[in-house]
Motif scaffolding. Structure first.
Motif, PDB file in Angstrom:
ATOM      1  N   ALA A  72       3.047  -8.961  12.900  1.00 50.73           N
ATOM      2  CA  ALA A  72       4.326  -9.291  12.268  1.00 50.73           C
ATOM      3  C   ALA A  72       4.248  -9.300  10.744  1.00 50.73           C
ATOM      4  N   SER A  73       3.051  -9.474  10.190  1.00 49.52           N
ATOM      5  CA  SER A  73       2.872  -9.459   8.728  1.00 49.52           C
ATOM      6  C   SER A  73       1.395  -9.237   8.446  1.00 49.52           C
ATOM      7  N   GLY A  74       1.105  -8.961   7.180  1.00 50.88           N
ATOM      8  CA  GLY A  74      -0.292  -8.825   6.794  1.00 50.88           C
ATOM      9  C   GLY A  74      -1.049 -10.123   7.028  1.00 50.88           C
ATOM     10  N   LEU A  75      -0.388 -11.251   6.784  1.00 53.87           N
ATOM     11  CA  LEU A  75      -1.075 -12.532   6.971  1.00 53.87           C
ATOM     12  C   LEU A  75      -1.262 -12.874   8.451  1.00 53.87           C
ATOM     13  N   ALA A  76      -0.355 -12.418   9.319  1.00 56.30           N
ATOM     14  CA  ALA A  76      -0.574 -12.609  10.762  1.00 56.30           C
ATOM     15  C   ALA A  76      -1.799 -11.791  11.186  1.00 56.30           C
ATOM     16  N   GLY A 100      -2.087 -15.176  -0.754  1.00 63.71           N
ATOM     17  CA  GLY A 100      -1.774 -15.669   0.598  1.00 63.71           C
ATOM     18  C   GLY A 100      -3.026 -15.767   1.465  1.00 63.71           C
ATOM     19  N   THR A 101      -3.978 -14.874   1.228  1.00 59.70           N
ATOM     20  CA  THR A 101      -5.247 -14.929   1.966  1.00 59.70           C
ATOM     21  C   THR A 101      -6.022 -16.164   1.524  1.00 59.70           C
ATOM     22  N   PHE A 102      -6.018 -16.406   0.211  1.00 59.22           N
ATOM     23  CA  PHE A 102      -6.694 -17.587  -0.348  1.00 59.22           C
ATOM     24  C   PHE A 102      -6.088 -18.866   0.244  1.00 59.22           C
ATOM     25  N   LEU A 140     -13.432  -8.521   1.565  1.00 61.11           N
ATOM     26  CA  LEU A 140     -13.238  -7.962   0.227  1.00 61.11           C
ATOM     27  C   LEU A 140     -11.970  -7.136   0.127  1.00 61.11           C
ATOM     28  N   GLU A 141     -11.485  -7.073  -1.116  1.00 63.32           N
ATOM     29  CA  GLU A 141     -10.359  -6.214  -1.478  1.00 63.32           C
ATOM     30  C   GLU A 141     -10.829  -5.300  -2.595  1.00 63.32           C
ATOM     31  N   THR A 142     -10.446  -4.060  -2.569  1.00 59.46           N
ATOM     32  CA  THR A 142     -10.735  -3.135  -3.665  1.00 59.46           C
ATOM     33  C   THR A 142      -9.709  -2.015  -3.663  1.00 59.46           C
ATOM     34  N   VAL A 169     -12.423  -5.288   5.190  1.00 60.03           N
ATOM     35  CA  VAL A 169     -11.861  -4.786   3.928  1.00 60.03           C
ATOM     36  C   VAL A 169     -10.341  -4.793   4.035  1.00 60.03           C
ATOM     37  N   ASP A 170      -9.711  -5.523   3.118  1.00 65.56           N
ATOM     38  CA  ASP A 170      -8.255  -5.475   3.002  1.00 65.56           C
ATOM     39  C   ASP A 170      -7.948  -4.232   2.164  1.00 65.56           C
ATOM     40  N   ASN A 171      -7.443  -3.200   2.840  1.00 67.80           N
ATOM     41  CA  ASN A 171      -7.281  -1.869   2.224  1.00 67.80           C
ATOM     42  C   ASN A 171      -5.847  -1.629   1.754  1.00 67.80           C
ATOM     43  N   THR A 172      -5.083  -2.717   1.603  1.00 66.03           N
ATOM     44  CA  THR A 172      -3.658  -2.605   1.275  1.00 66.03           C
ATOM     45  C   THR A 172      -3.411  -1.833  -0.022  1.00 66.03           C
ATOM     46  N   PHE A 173      -4.192  -2.128  -1.072  1.00 64.33           N
ATOM     47  CA  PHE A 173      -3.914  -1.529  -2.381  1.00 64.33           C
ATOM     48  C   PHE A 173      -4.198  -0.030  -2.420  1.00 64.33           C
ATOM     49  N   ALA A 174      -5.192   0.416  -1.667  1.00 66.78           N
ATOM     50  CA  ALA A 174      -5.560   1.840  -1.734  1.00 66.78           C
ATOM     51  C   ALA A 174      -4.802   2.668  -0.706  1.00 66.78           C
ATOM     52  N   HIS A 191      -4.499  -4.284   6.803  1.00 73.03           N
ATOM     53  CA  HIS A 191      -3.416  -3.852   5.910  1.00 73.03           C
ATOM     54  C   HIS A 191      -2.238  -4.807   5.962  1.00 73.03           C
ATOM     55  N   SER A 192      -1.613  -4.983   4.792  1.00 77.20           N
ATOM     56  CA  SER A 192      -0.227  -5.412   4.787  1.00 77.20           C
ATOM     57  C   SER A 192       0.546  -4.097   4.802  1.00 77.20           C
ATOM     58  N   THR A 193       1.114  -3.743   5.961  1.00 76.99           N
ATOM     59  CA  THR A 193       1.862  -2.471   6.050  1.00 76.99           C
ATOM     60  C   THR A 193       3.191  -2.577   5.310  1.00 76.99           C
ATOM     61  N   THR A 194       3.509  -3.809   4.877  1.00 74.72           N
ATOM     62  CA  THR A 194       4.677  -4.052   4.021  1.00 74.72           C
ATOM     63  C   THR A 194       4.622  -3.184   2.761  1.00 74.72           C
ATOM     64  N   LYS A 195       3.424  -2.829   2.316  1.00 78.29           N
ATOM     65  CA  LYS A 195       3.226  -2.173   1.029  1.00 78.29           C
ATOM     66  C   LYS A 195       3.246  -0.652   1.211  1.00 78.29           C
ATOM     67  N   VAL A 203      10.455  -3.628   5.265  1.00 78.47           N
ATOM     68  CA  VAL A 203       9.936  -4.238   6.498  1.00 78.47           C
ATOM     69  C   VAL A 203       8.594  -4.918   6.208  1.00 78.47           C
ATOM     70  N   ILE A 204       8.403  -6.098   6.805  1.00 76.50           N
ATOM     71  CA  ILE A 204       7.138  -6.841   6.682  1.00 76.50           C
ATOM     72  C   ILE A 204       6.279  -6.502   7.898  1.00 76.50           C
ATOM     73  N   GLY A 205       5.009  -6.231   7.665  1.00 72.76           N
ATOM     74  CA  GLY A 205       4.125  -5.941   8.796  1.00 72.76           C
ATOM     75  C   GLY A 205       2.673  -5.962   8.384  1.00 72.76           C
ATOM     76  N   GLY A 206       1.797  -6.001   9.385  1.00 75.14           N
ATOM     77  CA  GLY A 206       0.360  -5.986   9.120  1.00 75.14           C
ATOM     78  C   GLY A 206      -0.356  -5.157  10.165  1.00 75.14           C
ATOM     79  N   SER A 324       5.799  -8.075  -4.822  1.00 70.28           N
ATOM     80  CA  SER A 324       5.419  -7.012  -3.897  1.00 70.28           C
ATOM     81  C   SER A 324       5.084  -5.721  -4.630  1.00 70.28           C
ATOM     82  N   LEU A 325       4.766  -4.701  -3.869  1.00 65.34           N
ATOM     83  CA  LEU A 325       4.265  -3.441  -4.422  1.00 65.34           C
ATOM     84  C   LEU A 325       4.289  -2.390  -3.314  1.00 65.34           C
ATOM     85  N   GLY A 326       4.053  -1.158  -3.718  1.00 63.83           N
ATOM     86  CA  GLY A 326       3.819  -0.112  -2.723  1.00 63.83           C
ATOM     87  C   GLY A 326       5.053   0.581  -2.194  1.00 63.83           C
TER      88      GLY A 326
HETATM   89  C1  LIG Z   1       0.945  -8.431   0.568  1.00 66.83           C
HETATM   90  C2  LIG Z   1      -0.506  -8.521   0.826  1.00 66.83           C
HETATM   91  C3  LIG Z   1      -1.025  -9.228   1.915  1.00 66.83           C
HETATM   92  C4  LIG Z   1      -0.149 -10.053   2.848  1.00 66.83           C
HETATM   93  O1  LIG Z   1       0.723  -9.257   3.561  1.00 66.83           O
HETATM   94  P1  LIG Z   1       2.168  -9.755   4.100  1.00 66.83           P
HETATM   95  O2  LIG Z   1       2.668  -8.540   4.783  1.00 66.83           O
HETATM   96  O3  LIG Z   1       2.949 -10.160   2.894  1.00 66.83           O
HETATM   97  O4  LIG Z   1       1.915 -10.900   5.016  1.00 66.83           O
HETATM   98  C5  LIG Z   1      -2.398  -9.214   2.124  1.00 66.83           C
HETATM   99  N1  LIG Z   1      -3.220  -8.547   1.286  1.00 66.83           N
HETATM  100  C6  LIG Z   1      -2.770  -7.864   0.216  1.00 66.83           C
HETATM  101  C7  LIG Z   1      -3.730  -7.157  -0.666  1.00 66.83           C
HETATM  102  C8  LIG Z   1      -1.403  -7.826  -0.047  1.00 66.83           C
HETATM  103  O5  LIG Z   1      -0.965  -7.158  -1.118  1.00 66.83           O
END
Ligand SMILES: *Cc1c(COP(=O)(O)O)cnc(C)c1O
Length: 384
Positions: A72-76, A100-102, A140-142, A169-174, A191-195, A203-206, A324-326
């Motif tokens: 349902a979200s990246g944090l879920a 949010g991860t912190f 890690l995030e990078t 690896v949280d690969n959301t940014f790349a 992933h936060s697929t929101t981005k 849409v919010i997703g993970g 937000s971003l992406g």
């Molecule tokens: C936005 C984000 C999340 C959290 O995702 P949500 O979809 O907002 O729950 C996690 N990691 C990174 C790097 C993000 O940018």
């Protein structure tokens, strides 16, 4: 099959009974059984839904992994990954992670006796001491947010495995278009697929992808047991977005490079950070680890602090001042009062974030318009 083809075709064959070219939105909570103990693969949408399956297969293919799970979200998704830990287990985490991860680490998991140690993965001494004690998970995030520091995934994967830990690896940014952590040794990609994956800020997703059968089994069990699943319509929107991920990422990267070069040549910003700039201290690692581009985020520092940053974001006409971003639209965010407002001023200073720090999520509009917008906004705020 190559990346762009996977984005459009994996999990997305025409529907069998009608030939519908697009995966239908199976907007149903439950599925009829054919007889006792006999169903057609689906029973109840929390446990599985065909629209979600299509998205999960596509995302797994894009990350070159075996199993995809969407949330349902990246944090879920993050919570489901953390569910594999038990009291007493230890996480080694990068020290510049998503806020949010912190919060999840500190407010939910630390009180449940999960130990979390934060480390700068680019400080060899800190790294050595962090890995000198047992750990179950490394996070890690990078590139990091908002200062775009890189972490060498292959090196940390090696250290993690020698310590008996799983690397997430949280690969959301790349996005998987630019970086595929499983190929570099990571055990889990999140992933936060929101981005970038959804890509349209609608849409919010993970998502979680892994090739490890046991990790998949545990995380999928939690997904069904705790229920943080995405709605069929949200899966469909995300699938619609992901089809153009390669096109969008190319445009994000091209525009970001032009914006970064423009800002680097302008007299007002005191610092411009973009991994594609030769002045970025980890430009060589970025070239090695990211394929074909350096992402869509550019960070700058204005010298005049809060008042100037405020005048700058108010003067922008194309960049939208928002969290937000992406997404396809360009956004500007003010980390000190938005994403990193939870840190004390001292902690922000230690992290390298000032009141004049602005993070741009460069969209896919015409680069000339974006540059002109930044030029006029800097002109208007220069004397504030
Ligand atoms: C936005 C984000 C999340 C959290 O995702 P949500 O979809 O907002 O729950 C996690 N990691 C990174 C790097 C993000 O940018």
């Amino acid at each position: 099959m190559k990346f762009a083809t996977k984005a459009i075709r994996v999990g997305q064959d025409p529907e069998r009974t009608t030939g519908s070219v697009n995966v239908p939105i199976y907007q149903t909570a439950n599925f009829a059984f054919d007889g006792i103990g006999k169903h057609r693969g689906y029973e109840y949408t929390r446990s599985g839904n065909p629209t979600r399956t299509a998205l999960e297969q596509c995302l797994a293919a894009l990350e070159n992994g075996k199993h995809g799970m969407s949330f349902a979200s990246g944090l879920a998704a993050t919570d489901a990954v953390l569910s594999i830990l038990r009291p007493g287990d230890r996480i080694i985490s990068g020290d510049a992670i998503y806020g949010g991860t912190f919060r999840l680490f500190e407010s939910i998991y630390r009180p449940r006796q999960i130990q979390i140690d934060y480390v700068d993965f680019n400080q060899p001494n800190a790294l050595a001491s962090a890995f000198s004690r047992p750990a179950k998970m490394v996070w890690l995030e990078t590139p990091t947010n908002p200062l775009l520091e890189l972490v060498d995934i292959a090196t940390v994967a090696d250290l993690s495995h020698r310590a008996g830990a799983k690397l997430v690896v949280d690969n959301t940014f790349a996005s998987p278009y630019l970086q595929r952590p499983l190929e570099l040794g990571a055990d889990i990609v999140l992933h936060s697929t929101t981005k970038y994956i959804g890509g349209h800020s609608d849409v919010i997703g993970g998502a979680v992808v892994t090739s490890d059968d046991e990790l998949h089994q545990k995380i999928a069990f939690h997904q069904n047991a705790a229920g943080g699943v995405p709605a069929p319509f949200d899966c469909w929107l995300t699938l619609r977005g992901v089809k153009t991920l390669p096109l969008r990422m190319k445009a994000h990267c091209d525009n970001s490079m032009r914006v970064a070069e423009f800002l680097a040549g302008h007299k007002l910003p005191t610092r411009v950070i973009y991994p594609g700039l030769k002045t970025h201290p980890q430009h060589a690692l970025a070239k090695k680890q990211m394929n074909g581009g350096f992402g869509g985020i550019v960070t700058l520092d204005l010298p005049g602090g809060l008042a100037q940053a405020d005048a700058f974001v108010r003067a922008m006409q194309i960049f939208i001042f928002a969290e937000s971003l992406g997404g396809v639209e360009s956004l500007a965010c003010h980390p000190a009062t938005m994403s990193h407002a939870g840190l004390s001023p001292e902690e922000r200073k230690a992290a390298g974030i000032s009141d004049g720090t602005i993070r741009l999520s460069v969209g896919v509009e015409d680069a000339e318009d974006l540059i002109e917008d930044l030029r006029q906004a800097m002109e208007k705020c220069a004397n504030v």
